[in-house]
Scaffold this motif. Structure first.
Motif, PDB file in Angstrom:
ATOM      1  N   ILE A 233     -22.006  38.679  26.590  1.00 13.28           N
ATOM      2  CA  ILE A 233     -20.782  39.550  27.015  1.00 13.28           C
ATOM      3  C   ILE A 233     -20.008  38.869  28.249  1.00 13.28           C
ATOM      4  CG2 ILE A 233     -20.400  41.701  27.655  1.00 13.28           C
ATOM      5  CD1 ILE A 233     -22.558  42.881  26.141  1.00 13.28           C
ATOM      6  N   ARG A 234     -20.730  38.519  28.937  1.00 12.54           N
ATOM      7  CA  ARG A 234     -20.189  38.125  30.307  1.00 12.54           C
ATOM      8  C   ARG A 234     -19.123  36.744  29.910  1.00 12.54           C
ATOM      9  NH1 ARG A 234     -25.088  39.310  33.032  1.00 12.54           N
ATOM     10  NH2 ARG A 234     -25.615  36.957  32.610  1.00 12.54           N
ATOM     11  N   ARG A 235     -19.852  35.948  28.965  1.00 16.17           N
ATOM     12  CA  ARG A 235     -19.141  34.725  28.434  1.00 16.17           C
ATOM     13  C   ARG A 235     -18.019  35.280  27.750  1.00 16.17           C
ATOM     14  NH1 ARG A 235     -21.143  30.202  24.220  1.00 16.17           N
ATOM     15  NH2 ARG A 235     -19.744  28.708  24.581  1.00 16.17           N
ATOM     16  N   MET A 236     -18.040  36.257  26.890  1.00 19.77           N
ATOM     17  CA  MET A 236     -17.045  36.406  25.960  1.00 19.77           C
ATOM     18  C   MET A 236     -15.602  37.172  26.861  1.00 19.77           C
ATOM     19  SD  MET A 236     -16.472  39.214  22.719  1.00 19.77           S
ATOM     20  CE  MET A 236     -16.639  40.835  23.875  1.00 19.77           C
ATOM     21  N   GLN A 237     -16.163  37.984  27.979  1.00 12.30           N
ATOM     22  CA  GLN A 237     -15.253  38.331  29.026  1.00 12.30           C
ATOM     23  C   GLN A 237     -14.529  37.408  29.502  1.00 12.30           C
ATOM     24  OE1 GLN A 237     -17.504  41.077  31.644  1.00 12.30           O
ATOM     25  NE2 GLN A 237     -17.394  42.602  30.120  1.00 12.30           N
ATOM     26  N   HIS A 238     -15.213  36.259  30.043  1.00 12.03           N
ATOM     27  CA  HIS A 238     -14.664  34.938  30.566  1.00 12.03           C
ATOM     28  C   HIS A 238     -13.652  34.330  29.694  1.00 12.03           C
ATOM     29  CE1 HIS A 238     -14.146  31.300  32.851  1.00 12.03           C
ATOM     30  NE2 HIS A 238     -14.530  30.515  31.853  1.00 12.03           N
ATOM     31  N   LYS A 239     -13.808  34.058  28.480  1.00  4.80           N
ATOM     32  CA  LYS A 239     -13.062  33.544  27.548  1.00  4.80           C
ATOM     33  C   LYS A 239     -11.867  34.470  27.186  1.00  4.80           C
ATOM     34  CE  LYS A 239     -15.600  30.112  26.749  1.00  4.80           C
ATOM     35  NZ  LYS A 239     -15.226  28.678  27.206  1.00  4.80           N
ATOM     36  N   GLU A 240     -12.036  35.830  27.077  1.00  4.95           N
ATOM     37  CA  GLU A 240     -11.048  36.531  26.980  1.00  4.95           C
ATOM     38  C   GLU A 240     -10.129  36.424  28.204  1.00  4.95           C
ATOM     39  OE1 GLU A 240     -12.814  40.371  24.338  1.00  4.95           O
ATOM     40  OE2 GLU A 240     -12.816  40.384  26.414  1.00  4.95           O
ATOM     41  N   ASN A 241     -10.401  36.382  29.241  1.00  3.01           N
ATOM     42  CA  ASN A 241      -9.473  36.005  30.393  1.00  3.01           C
ATOM     43  C   ASN A 241      -8.677  34.805  30.230  1.00  3.01           C
ATOM     44  OD1 ASN A 241     -10.249  38.563  31.622  1.00  3.01           O
ATOM     45  ND2 ASN A 241     -11.890  37.421  32.713  1.00  3.01           N
TER      46      ASN A 241
ATOM     47  N   ASP B 297     -30.886  40.870  27.697  1.00  7.06           N
ATOM     48  CA  ASP B 297     -30.493  39.783  28.841  1.00  7.06           C
ATOM     49  C   ASP B 297     -29.617  38.582  27.871  1.00  7.06           C
ATOM     50  OD1 ASP B 297     -31.902  40.942  30.659  1.00  7.06           O
ATOM     51  OD2 ASP B 297     -33.651  39.395  30.542  1.00  7.06           O
ATOM     52  N   ASN B 298     -29.880  38.340  26.766  1.00 10.86           N
ATOM     53  CA  ASN B 298     -29.080  37.410  26.256  1.00 10.86           C
ATOM     54  C   ASN B 298     -27.837  38.317  25.561  1.00 10.86           C
ATOM     55  OD1 ASN B 298     -31.082  35.362  26.114  1.00 10.86           O
ATOM     56  ND2 ASN B 298     -32.035  36.085  24.415  1.00 10.86           N
ATOM     57  N   LEU B 299     -27.913  39.360  25.381  1.00 15.53           N
ATOM     58  CA  LEU B 299     -26.655  40.142  24.977  1.00 15.53           C
ATOM     59  C   LEU B 299     -25.648  40.225  26.263  1.00 15.53           C
ATOM     60  CD1 LEU B 299     -24.932  41.587  23.017  1.00 15.53           C
ATOM     61  CD2 LEU B 299     -26.490  43.725  23.669  1.00 15.53           C
ATOM     62  N   GLU B 300     -26.308  40.531  27.427  1.00  6.03           N
ATOM     63  CA  GLU B 300     -25.775  40.617  28.605  1.00  6.03           C
ATOM     64  C   GLU B 300     -24.684  39.096  28.837  1.00  6.03           C
ATOM     65  OE1 GLU B 300     -23.833  42.691  31.797  1.00  6.03           O
ATOM     66  OE2 GLU B 300     -25.051  43.293  30.120  1.00  6.03           O
ATOM     67  N   ALA B 301     -25.593  38.037  28.722  1.00  2.00           N
ATOM     68  CA  ALA B 301     -24.988  36.778  29.014  1.00  2.00           C
ATOM     69  C   ALA B 301     -24.068  36.564  28.140  1.00  2.00           C
ATOM     70  CB  ALA B 301     -26.133  35.773  28.850  1.00  2.00           C
TER      71      ALA B 301
ATOM     72  N   GLN C 207     -18.733  38.235  17.079  1.00  2.09           N
ATOM     73  CA  GLN C 207     -19.534  38.360  16.208  1.00  2.09           C
ATOM     74  C   GLN C 207     -20.943  37.935  16.479  1.00  2.09           C
ATOM     75  OE1 GLN C 207     -18.299  35.359  13.206  1.00  2.09           O
ATOM     76  NE2 GLN C 207     -16.422  36.519  12.942  1.00  2.09           N
ATOM     77  N   LYS C 208     -21.059  37.078  17.405  1.00  2.00           N
ATOM     78  CA  LYS C 208     -22.436  36.923  17.975  1.00  2.00           C
ATOM     79  C   LYS C 208     -23.051  38.028  18.835  1.00  2.00           C
ATOM     80  CE  LYS C 208     -25.123  33.415  20.943  1.00  2.00           C
ATOM     81  NZ  LYS C 208     -24.700  32.192  21.655  1.00  2.00           N
ATOM     82  N   ILE C 209     -22.214  38.831  19.570  1.00  3.27           N
ATOM     83  CA  ILE C 209     -22.778  40.057  20.361  1.00  3.27           C
ATOM     84  C   ILE C 209     -23.214  41.016  19.158  1.00  3.27           C
ATOM     85  CG2 ILE C 209     -21.871  41.895  21.714  1.00  3.27           C
ATOM     86  CD1 ILE C 209     -20.178  39.791  23.276  1.00  3.27           C
ATOM     87  N   GLU C 210     -22.460  41.160  18.067  1.00  2.00           N
ATOM     88  CA  GLU C 210     -22.786  42.186  17.051  1.00  2.00           C
ATOM     89  C   GLU C 210     -24.030  41.897  16.672  1.00  2.00           C
ATOM     90  OE1 GLU C 210     -22.278  45.706  14.923  1.00  2.00           O
ATOM     91  OE2 GLU C 210     -21.084  44.854  16.668  1.00  2.00           O
ATOM     92  N   LYS C 211     -24.331  40.395  16.359  1.00  3.54           N
ATOM     93  CA  LYS C 211     -25.688  40.243  15.828  1.00  3.54           C
ATOM     94  C   LYS C 211     -26.785  40.508  16.702  1.00  3.54           C
ATOM     95  CE  LYS C 211     -23.906  36.597  12.603  1.00  3.54           C
ATOM     96  NZ  LYS C 211     -23.910  35.251  11.977  1.00  3.54           N
ATOM     97  N   GLN C 212     -26.553  40.215  18.137  1.00  5.08           N
ATOM     98  CA  GLN C 212     -27.712  40.419  18.870  1.00  5.08           C
ATOM     99  C   GLN C 212     -27.907  41.827  19.412  1.00  5.08           C
ATOM    100  OE1 GLN C 212     -25.764  38.469  22.369  1.00  5.08           O
ATOM    101  NE2 GLN C 212     -27.037  36.365  21.949  1.00  5.08           N
ATOM    102  N   ARG C 213     -27.015  42.604  19.186  1.00  2.03           N
ATOM    103  CA  ARG C 213     -27.271  44.132  19.224  1.00  2.03           C
ATOM    104  C   ARG C 213     -28.028  44.679  17.992  1.00  2.03           C
ATOM    105  NH1 ARG C 213     -21.161  46.021  20.903  1.00  2.03           N
ATOM    106  NH2 ARG C 213     -21.464  45.829  23.538  1.00  2.03           N
TER     107      ARG C 213
END
Length: 337
Positions: free
Chosen positions: A187-195, A181-185, A161-167
């Motif tokens: 996204i990387r954090r969400m990928q880490h949490k998804e793993n 940059d904030n959106l990329e950070a 939801q945060k990524i959607e708002k940032q976009r």
């Protein structure tokens, strides 16, 4: 956020229904239902095991006490001597209370039955309850993993939801680079949490399958409880049958009665002897009358003194089930007489 805090906080949220409206907790329904019914069965099994152990201990005590008591000496009958002392009446063989019972058999069957009960009944039942306790422990760990999975699901959902708002906030202005940059950070954090979420889900899936297999095996093994109870009945029956034979195999010892005992006295002369069952019915005997000339057992009947072929009409008839013995039974108040 550590895994421990995740589990605690998620447990509170689900208990108080504080999660999102459309959020469905990870399901562990089949194991929960199976464990609940297995726990009820485990309570029954514990009661059975407790009663079987009490029965085993009681049987051991019974056989041991029987052996001890029957090995004790018989009490003796005493008479008072001329000098005022009590002396025992001489008996052929005083001996123990049990006479010729087999002491070795009582001790042997008690030990053998206890060993068989432990090996054939109590040990398998104990293994079942131990396995159930292990499954209960694993079920608790599985519940913690399930809560961790749901907590990580919440985290990933919030990051999405945060990524959607940032976009949506990205514009063509000069702040676009910072927003990217904030959106990329994020996204990387969400990928880490998804793993981490994927790893938690895989752990939950494996543990859930293991708990399910163990519960299913415990349920299948539960059908043997009837066989265990039947084995208890069989072993106890065999033990008491051997004990019974050990008691009845020997010669029964009886204490001789002293001279002039009331039990050795002759029956009172006023009590008539019993009439044999096959003796012909004699009305004169019943009426306590004897024909003339028969007082001394001599003489015969005249033509006028012959007995009638049937009893007088006013004489009560004897029931077919009535015993033919004399009034010696009356003193015992036998109801069927």
């Amino acid at each position: 956020m550590g895994a421990g805090w995740r589990r605690v906080s998620e447990g509170v949220k689900q208990s108080w229904h504080l999660t999102e409206k459309n959020f469905l907790p990870t399901s562990n329904a089949r194991n929960t239902s199976m464990l609940r019914e297995a726990a009820t069965f485990a309570d029954h099994l514990k009661h059975c095991e407790k009663d079987i152990r009490n029965l085993k201990n009681s049987s051991e005590a019974m056989l041991t006490t029987t052996k001890t008591v029957l090995s004790a000496p018989l009490p003796r009958v005493y008479e008072e001597s001329a000098n005022g002392k009590a002396v025992p009446v001489s008996t052929p063989a005083p001996g123990p209370i049990g006479g010729g019972f087999q002491q070795e058999d009582l001790g042997r069957i008690s030990k053998e039955t206890s060993k068989k009960l432990e090996a054939e009944v109590l040990a398998p039942m104990n293994r079942w309850t131990t396995a159930f306790s292990t499954v209960e422990t694993r079920m608790k760990k599985l519940e913690q993993v399930r809560l961790e999975v749901d907590s990580r699901r919440h985290t990933v959902s919030q990051l999405a939801q945060k990524i959607e708002k940032q976009r949506n906030k990205l514009t063509a202005a000069g702040d676009r680079q910072k927003g990217e940059d904030n959106l990329e950070a994020t996204i990387r954090r969400m990928q880490h949490k998804e793993n981490k979420l994927a790893a938690s889900r895989q752990s939950f899936k494996e543990q859930e399958a293991l708990v399910y297999q163990q519960l299913a095996q415990l349920i299948r093994d539960g059908v043997w409880l009837k066989s265990y109870l039947a084995a208890v009945m069989r072993l106890q029956q065999e033990a008491y049958l051997v004990a019974y034979n050990a008691l009845s195999a020997g010669v029964k010892t009886q204490l001789p009665l002293p001279p002039m005992s009331p039990d050795n006295a002759l029956p009172a002369p006023s009590e008539p002897a019993a009439i044999p069952a096959n003796r012909p019915f004699d009305p004169a005997q019943v009426l306590n009358k004897r024909p003339p000339g028969k007082e001394n057992g001599i003489g015969g009947y005249t033509a006028k003194e012959e007995l009638p072929s049937a009893p007088p009409p006013n004489m009560p008839t004897m029931p077919a089930h009535r015993r033919t013995e004399s009034r010696g039974y009356d003193r015992y108040a036998e109801p069927a007489y």
